[in-house]
Motif scaffolding. Structure first.
Motif, PDB file in Angstrom:
ATOM      1  N   ILE A   8      71.164  60.747 120.639  1.00 23.30           N
ATOM      2  CA  ILE A   8      69.937  60.464 119.901  1.00 23.30           C
ATOM      3  C   ILE A   8      70.072  59.087 119.242  1.00 23.30           C
ATOM      4  N   PRO A   9      69.243  58.104 119.619  1.00 23.83           N
ATOM      5  CA  PRO A   9      69.306  56.795 118.950  1.00 23.83           C
ATOM      6  C   PRO A   9      68.974  56.910 117.464  1.00 23.83           C
ATOM      7  N   TYR A  10      69.524  55.994 116.692  1.00 21.39           N
ATOM      8  CA  TYR A  10      69.267  55.998 115.254  1.00 21.39           C
ATOM      9  C   TYR A  10      67.773  55.933 114.942  1.00 21.39           C
ATOM     10  N   THR A  11      67.016  55.197 115.766  1.00 19.14           N
ATOM     11  CA  THR A  11      65.592  55.009 115.481  1.00 19.14           C
ATOM     12  C   THR A  11      64.793  56.296 115.639  1.00 19.14           C
ATOM     13  N   TRP A  12      65.352  57.311 116.292  1.00 20.25           N
ATOM     14  CA  TRP A  12      64.637  58.570 116.483  1.00 20.25           C
ATOM     15  C   TRP A  12      64.753  59.493 115.274  1.00 20.25           C
ATOM     16  N   LEU A  13      65.769  59.310 114.472  1.00 15.06           N
ATOM     17  CA  LEU A  13      66.140  60.308 113.478  1.00 15.06           C
ATOM     18  C   LEU A  13      65.112  60.440 112.365  1.00 15.06           C
ATOM     19  N   THR A  14      64.993  61.653 111.853  1.00 16.51           N
ATOM     20  CA  THR A  14      64.210  61.928 110.654  1.00 16.51           C
ATOM     21  C   THR A  14      65.170  62.013 109.477  1.00 16.51           C
ATOM     22  N   VAL A  15      64.914  61.209 108.459  1.00 15.27           N
ATOM     23  CA  VAL A  15      65.838  61.113 107.327  1.00 15.27           C
ATOM     24  C   VAL A  15      65.740  62.364 106.465  1.00 15.27           C
ATOM     25  N   ASN A  16      66.893  62.847 106.032  1.00 10.06           N
ATOM     26  CA  ASN A  16      66.943  63.989 105.120  1.00 10.06           C
ATOM     27  C   ASN A  16      66.185  63.657 103.833  1.00 10.06           C
ATOM     28  N   PRO A  17      65.254  64.529 103.387  1.00  9.83           N
ATOM     29  CA  PRO A  17      64.427  64.206 102.205  1.00  9.83           C
ATOM     30  C   PRO A  17      65.241  63.882 100.959  1.00  9.83           C
ATOM     31  N   GLN A  18      66.304  64.637 100.700  1.00 15.81           N
ATOM     32  CA  GLN A  18      67.108  64.380  99.508  1.00 15.81           C
ATOM     33  C   GLN A  18      67.782  63.016  99.599  1.00 15.81           C
ATOM     34  N   TRP A  19      68.324  62.708 100.775  1.00 20.32           N
ATOM     35  CA  TRP A  19      68.963  61.404 100.959  1.00 20.32           C
ATOM     36  C   TRP A  19      67.931  60.297 100.838  1.00 20.32           C
ATOM     37  N   ARG A  20      66.714  60.525 101.347  1.00 20.65           N
ATOM     38  CA  ARG A  20      65.650  59.525 101.263  1.00 20.65           C
ATOM     39  C   ARG A  20      65.313  59.195  99.808  1.00 20.65           C
ATOM     40  N   ASN A  21      65.169  60.221  98.980  1.00 20.31           N
ATOM     41  CA  ASN A  21      64.827  59.993  97.570  1.00 20.31           C
ATOM     42  C   ASN A  21      65.910  59.195  96.857  1.00 20.31           C
ATOM     43  N   GLU A  22      67.159  59.496  97.167  1.00 19.25           N
ATOM     44  CA  GLU A  22      68.251  58.750  96.546  1.00 19.25           C
ATOM     45  C   GLU A  22      68.246  57.296  97.010  1.00 19.25           C
ATOM     46  N   TYR A  23      67.938  57.079  98.284  1.00 20.43           N
ATOM     47  CA  TYR A  23      67.906  55.711  98.816  1.00 20.43           C
ATOM     48  C   TYR A  23      66.763  54.916  98.182  1.00 20.43           C
ATOM     49  N   ILE A  24      65.598  55.543  98.033  1.00 18.39           N
ATOM     50  CA  ILE A  24      64.442  54.851  97.445  1.00 18.39           C
ATOM     51  C   ILE A  24      64.714  54.480  95.990  1.00 18.39           C
ATOM     52  N   GLU A  25      65.454  55.328  95.278  1.00 19.02           N
ATOM     53  CA  GLU A  25      65.796  54.996  93.895  1.00 19.02           C
ATOM     54  C   GLU A  25      66.706  53.776  93.836  1.00 19.02           C
ATOM     55  N   ARG A  26      67.626  53.668  94.801  1.00 16.55           N
ATOM     56  CA  ARG A  26      68.539  52.521  94.816  1.00 16.55           C
ATOM     57  C   ARG A  26      67.839  51.259  95.305  1.00 16.55           C
ATOM     58  N   ARG A  27      66.993  51.413  96.336  1.00 19.02           N
ATOM     59  CA  ARG A  27      66.314  50.258  96.934  1.00 19.02           C
ATOM     60  C   ARG A  27      64.833  50.588  97.082  1.00 19.02           C
ATOM     61  N   PRO A  28      64.024  50.259  96.099  1.00 15.74           N
ATOM     62  CA  PRO A  28      62.586  50.583  96.167  1.00 15.74           C
ATOM     63  C   PRO A  28      61.928  49.916  97.374  1.00 15.74           C
ATOM     64  N   PRO A  29      60.962  50.582  97.996  1.00 17.94           N
ATOM     65  CA  PRO A  29      60.281  50.008  99.162  1.00 17.94           C
ATOM     66  C   PRO A  29      59.412  48.827  98.761  1.00 17.94           C
ATOM     67  N   PRO A  30      59.083  47.956  99.719  1.00 18.66           N
ATOM     68  CA  PRO A  30      58.219  46.805  99.398  1.00 18.66           C
ATOM     69  C   PRO A  30      56.809  47.264  99.048  1.00 18.66           C
ATOM     70  N   VAL A  31      56.207  46.569  98.113  1.00 18.30           N
ATOM     71  CA  VAL A  31      54.841  46.870  97.692  1.00 18.30           C
ATOM     72  C   VAL A  31      53.884  46.019  98.521  1.00 18.30           C
ATOM     73  N   ARG A  32      52.887  46.672  99.135  1.00 18.43           N
ATOM     74  CA  ARG A  32      51.935  45.937  99.954  1.00 18.43           C
ATOM     75  C   ARG A  32      51.033  45.094  99.060  1.00 18.43           C
ATOM     76  N   PRO A  33      51.060  43.765  99.201  1.00 16.01           N
ATOM     77  CA  PRO A  33      50.280  42.909  98.303  1.00 16.01           C
ATOM     78  C   PRO A  33      48.800  42.916  98.667  1.00 16.01           C
ATOM     79  N   THR A  34      47.967  42.588  97.681  1.00 15.76           N
ATOM     80  CA  THR A  34      46.531  42.455  97.947  1.00 15.76           C
ATOM     81  C   THR A  34      46.206  41.083  98.522  1.00 15.76           C
ATOM     82  N   PHE A  35      47.106  40.127  98.326  1.00 16.65           N
ATOM     83  CA  PHE A  35      46.911  38.774  98.854  1.00 16.65           C
ATOM     84  C   PHE A  35      48.215  38.377  99.535  1.00 16.65           C
ATOM     85  N   CYS A  36      48.287  38.586 100.856  1.00 23.82           N
ATOM     86  CA  CYS A  36      49.555  38.398 101.553  1.00 23.82           C
ATOM     87  C   CYS A  36      49.678  36.971 102.072  1.00 23.82           C
TER      88      CYS A  36
END
Length: 421
Positions: free
Chosen positions: A205-233
């Motif tokens: 199974i390639p890495y790009t196919w995987l579904t991330v574990n929800p608990q691990w995802r929440n911990e990752y988002i706390e460490r590295r917040p996702p980019p915020v989509r700007p209104t003026f890019c």
């Protein structure tokens, strides 16, 4: 779209040396395969004298890649290119990288009061499709940044997987496949696992196919917040154009058994709701806006609408539509075929300050799966037949009197059907 496969003319190679070298490689590969067959079927036959090795294969692929910038090709059963000739190409090139505007078709049309464009008549696509950077249309550049963040998170998650961990990934039919990790090959960016539904099956199974574990995802988002989509890019469409030039790394053209039609196949696994390609062609006016009759053509309505998409023009308006016609000019998307159960859809989006029609996957697309879109019931009625072979075929349901889902055709939207954004 029907295409005719012919041998690649020598003038489409970068040099005469490249053309001759590919001919030599083909002869060498055929001779190597023939000697191998003789040795396997006749043990007394001496071993191969000519060997087509990995370096020859690499050089063969390199020479073939140089053709993608000039022509559309389909590889034959031996992996050598055949050119796809298009009917009546009058623009000097087969492969399109940007839209083309035929100024003669627009010069006699007055500027509409509701149409906001920089200059009239238009001579470049920018004059029809430029919009403010704070336009409400979603920006592909910003979306891709979010997808890159998700891919990095998915790869980081995959690196933490160990033998015995349970993983899952999505399938094209909307299901989920579960398995247990037996090995994690970081060099190949894939995990090997036993599939629960079939314990005897071991799959990489390639890495790009995987579904991330929800608990691990929440911990990752706390460490590295996702980019915020700007209104003026500040996204630059030139970056998108450059990425689209390497489309052949993600998709390939294939031909039907009788070589009468060409279609598009994905080379890689594509996740759901991913932008894949822009629809390119010749920008033509919608004469209905000016109360004029469209020029006559010798093509049928089905053939016209097969290669045509409506697109909004102007910096603000949404009702003023022009046509993007890929019959004589365009990119690989003009070979995409119809399906009543498609795996992709066209969406009105922008990249920075440029409007465009972009193909999005509406579900998971697996490797070697054909990419299809829905041309709509009106197009099927114009054609008079459907080749999808599905029980959910819109034309079969219409003929039986079963209500069909209102889907606009590529050329003319069905009345009352909302336009997709």
């Amino acid at each position: 779209m029907a295409g005719i496969l012919v041998p690649v003319p020598l003038n489409f190679f970068r040099s005469q040396t490249d053309a001759n070298r590919l001919i030599q490689l083909r002869h060498k590969e055929n001779q190597s395969n023939h000697e191998l067959w003789l040795h396997r079927n006749h043990p007394t036959h001496p071993p191969r004298q000519v060997i087509f090795d990995f370096s020859d294969w690499t050089e063969k692929k390199r020479l073939i890649r140089t053709l993608h910038d000039r022509i559309f090709i389909v590889e034959d059963q031996d992996g050598y290119p055949e050119r796809v000739t298009m009917p009546g190409n009058q623009y000097g090139t087969d492969t399109g990288k940007v839209h083309i505007v035929n100024a003669a078709e627009w010069s006699n049309l007055p500027l509409l009061q509701s149409l906001q464009v920089p200059r009239w008549p238009p001579t470049t696509p920018e004059r029809l499709f430029t919009v403010p950077r704070n336009h409400p249309l979603p920006c592909i550049g910003c979306i891709l940044k979010e997808h890159i963040y998700g891919d990095v998170m998915r790869s980081s998650y995959a690196l933490t997987l160990q033998v015995g961990d349970i993983i899952n990934h999505d399938t094209p039919n909307g299901g989920i496949v579960w398995g247990r990790v037996t090995a994690n090959n970081q060099s190949l960016e894939a995990v090997r696992c036993n599939i629960f539904d079939n314990p005897h099956v071991i799959r990489d199974i390639p890495y790009t196919w995987l579904t991330v574990n929800p608990q691990w995802r929440n911990e990752y988002i706390e460490r590295r917040p996702p980019p915020v989509r700007p209104t003026f890019c500040n996204c630059d469409v030139a970056r998108w154009r450059h990425q689209q030039e390497s489309w052949h790394k993600r998709f390939k053209l294939c031909a039907t058994a009788d070589k009468s039609e060409v279609y598009v196949v994905s080379r890689k696994y594509v996740r759901k709701e991913r932008p894949m390609a822009e629809f390119l062609g010749v920008l033509k006016p919608n004469y209905d806006l000016w109360g004029q009759v469209s020029p006559a053509t010798n093509r049928s309505d089905a053939e016209v609408n097969r290669h045509r998409i409506q697109a909004p023009m102007g910096s603000q308006g949404e009702a003023e539509l022009c046509f993007i016609d890929s019959y004589r000019y365009g990119n690989f998307t003009r070979f995409i075929r119809h399906s009543c159960k498609p795996n992709a859809d066209w969406h009105d989006v922008r990249y920075g300050d440029m409007r465009m029609k972009v193909l999005f996957s509406n579900r998971v697309i697996e490797e070697k799966e054909e990419v299809t879109v829905d041309f709509g019931i009106e197009w099927l009625e114009e054609k008079g037949s459907c080749d999808c072979g599905l029980n959910e075929c819109q034309l079969k349901q219409k003929q039986k009197g079963t209500p069909t889902k209102g889907t606009p055709t590529k050329g003319t939207p069905t009345k009352g059907t909302p336009k997709k954004k």
